[in-house]
Design an enzyme around this catalytic site. Structure first.
Site, PDB file in Angstrom:
ATOM      1  N   ASN A 148       0.820  -1.213   0.000  1.00  0.00           N
ATOM      2  CA  ASN A 148       0.000   0.000   0.000  1.00  0.00           C
ATOM      3  C   ASN A 148       0.854   1.263   0.000  1.00  0.00           C
ATOM      4  O   ASN A 148       0.347   2.367   0.169  1.00  0.00           O
ATOM      5  CB  ASN A 148      -0.935   0.014   1.211  1.00  0.00           C
ATOM      6  CG  ASN A 148      -2.088  -0.954   1.039  1.00  0.00           C
ATOM      7  OD1 ASN A 148      -2.525  -1.218  -0.074  1.00  0.00           O
ATOM      8  ND2 ASN A 148      -2.574  -1.503   2.146  1.00  0.00           N
ATOM      9  N   HIS A 159       3.005   2.475   2.161  1.00  0.00           N
ATOM     10  CA  HIS A 159       3.348   3.166   3.394  1.00  0.00           C
ATOM     11  C   HIS A 159       4.121   2.207   4.283  1.00  0.00           C
ATOM     12  O   HIS A 159       4.163   1.007   4.032  1.00  0.00           O
ATOM     13  CB  HIS A 159       2.111   3.731   4.108  1.00  0.00           C
ATOM     14  CG  HIS A 159       1.084   2.713   4.484  1.00  0.00           C
ATOM     15  ND1 HIS A 159      -0.203   2.722   4.000  1.00  0.00           N
ATOM     16  CD2 HIS A 159       1.138   1.641   5.299  1.00  0.00           C
ATOM     17  CE1 HIS A 159      -0.888   1.726   4.498  1.00  0.00           C
ATOM     18  NE2 HIS A 159      -0.098   1.052   5.290  1.00  0.00           N
ATOM     19  N   CYS A 172       3.080   6.742   7.892  1.00  0.00           N
ATOM     20  CA  CYS A 172       4.445   7.240   7.836  1.00  0.00           C
ATOM     21  C   CYS A 172       4.953   7.042   6.416  1.00  0.00           C
ATOM     22  O   CYS A 172       4.926   5.924   5.892  1.00  0.00           O
ATOM     23  CB  CYS A 172       5.327   6.495   8.831  1.00  0.00           C
ATOM     24  SG  CYS A 172       7.072   6.957   8.753  1.00  0.00           S
TER      25      CYS A 172
END
Length: 414
Positions: free
Chosen positions: A283, A285, A320
């Site tokens: 995804n 991240h 993040c």
């Protein structure tokens, strides 16, 4: 293989984006180029080829070049589907992953051998390895359900609505750690969590003894992959997943433990953590397992050498990215190991109070080990984006860890 690819190509349907190779005429073809940049193809291979040829001629594009690119794209997608072999209907047994459907047809059990690269220096599985096994069995559960699209655990309805799963909270309780070469069984199942969430639970047990090593529970919510905002569960997605819900919990939480905020006055700080490319998942991240590694790096060495993690609670607050610089903050519940025992400062009063408490616990029959176990070390953690205030949504994840003395023996009971 060729026959399978041909059969799959006949059912092909997708939207393809291509850079257009233009002739020297230049401006006369600008409008045609824009139309061709987003061309939808469906139907048989022959139909696709004729559409490509017709549109290419109108735009002054070499039809053989454009059609060749399109057919190569089709061939590539067919090969990916063949290699993955994602089931289109529910499977009850998966011999390749050593998995099977349980719990009346809605739970999942996978048999796993603990590999050498999944253990630490003490030959027991690391916490990261256990969390990775949780994630893998969850994905395989969706795989066998027949609902898996080409996303990271996303169903067909989720992909249609550009939705992905993100974990919002996770709790793990570990009594014992599997050892290298041990065969373990991992059970996982899902259930409802509020109006717009889903709970996923796990249990790990030894296949040889039946002893339960660890339990875990987690809460998941949906996020729009494009806007990166949380989303309600669409009705078509709810219709897909709700038949798999089980009213059963691996860990019962009557009142979830609150994790307090930390600030820059925390006792232990690691201020220069940078995500690597290998830290990103499908995804795009940072994978949630990587956060745990950053947290544990702030635990004092003397605790890591003499203790093992027995519990962890994680509250995820934001993503993040690969360019973020992260701070890991850690604060012990007490300066000393004992809740009211020996402190790290040199105050004579604290020392006397500590010795008095320790002596009374030994006299009561608990012994030195018993005094440690009554008040195990606990730490509060925070990961945040460096340079951003917590109030400005700089928090990535809050955490709580509990530790206990390392065991010298491994339980073996039938």
């Amino acid at each position: 293989m060729a026959a399978s690819a041909s059969a799959s190509a006949s059912a092909f349907s997708c939207t393809i984006f291509y850079p257009i190779r233009c002739s020297s005429a230049g401006s006369n073809h600008d409008s045609s180029k824009q139309k061709l940049n987003n061309v939808s193809y469906s139907g048989s291979a022959s139909t696709r080829s004729s559409k490509v040829d017709l549109l290419s001629q109108k735009a002054g594009v070499a039809s053989t070049s454009f059609a060749s690119v399109a057919e190569k794209e089709v061939c590539y997608m067919d090969k990916v589907q063949i290699r993955q072999n994602i089931p289109k209907k529910k499977q009850f047994v998966d011999p390749y992953r050593q998995g099977l459907i349980i719990e009346g047809g809605v739970g999942y059990r996978q048999t796993v051998v603990i590999r050498s690269y999944e253990v630490g220096a003490d030959k027991t599985a690391t916490l990261e390895s256990i969390l990775n096994l949780f994630q893998e069995t969850a994905l395989n559960h969706v795989w066998m359900s027949g609902l898996l699209s080409n996303g990271f655990g996303a169903t067909h309805g989720m992909r249609k609505n550009n939705l992905i799963w993100v974990v919002s909270r996770m709790q793990v309780q570990i009594d014992h750690y599997p050892i290298w070469g041990e065969i373990v069984e991992i059970d996982t199942w899902v259930g409802p969590s509020g109006k717009n969430g889903m709970r996923r639970d796990w249990i790990i047990r030894s296949q040889a003894t039946g002893h339960i090593f660890a339990r875990a529970t987690s809460t998941w919510v949906m996020m729009n992959e494009q806007t990166r905002r949380l989303s309600k569960i669409p009705e078509e997605v709810r219709a897909e997943i709700s038949p798999w819900f089980i009213e059963k919990q691996a860990i019962k939480e009557d009142l979830p433990e609150k994790i307090n905020k930390l600030d820059n006055s925390a006792k232990y700080v690691n201020s220069d953590l940078r995500p690597k490319r290998s830290d990103l998942d499908m995804n795009h991240h940072v994978n949630n397992v990587k956060y745990v590694r950053w947290m544990l790096e702030t635990i004092p060495d003397q605790i890591l050498e003499s203790h093992q993690l027995s519990g962890i609670i994680l509250e995820y607050r934001r993503e993040c990215g690969s360019s973020d610089v992260v701070q890991s903050l850690c604060q012990p519940d007490e300066d000393g190991i004992l809740k009211h025992g020996v402190k790290q400062d040199t105050s004579s009063m604290n020392l006397l109070n500590g010795l008095s408490t320790l002596a009374s616990e030994i006299v009561d029959g608990g012994g030195l080990i018993g005094s440690f176990e009554k008040n195990p070390p606990k730490y509060t953690h925070l990961l945040q984006i460096k340079g951003q205030e917590i109030e400005k949504n700089g928090e990535i994840v809050r955490g709580r860890t509990t530790w206990k003395k390392k065991l010298s023996s491994i339980p073996f009971s039938t």
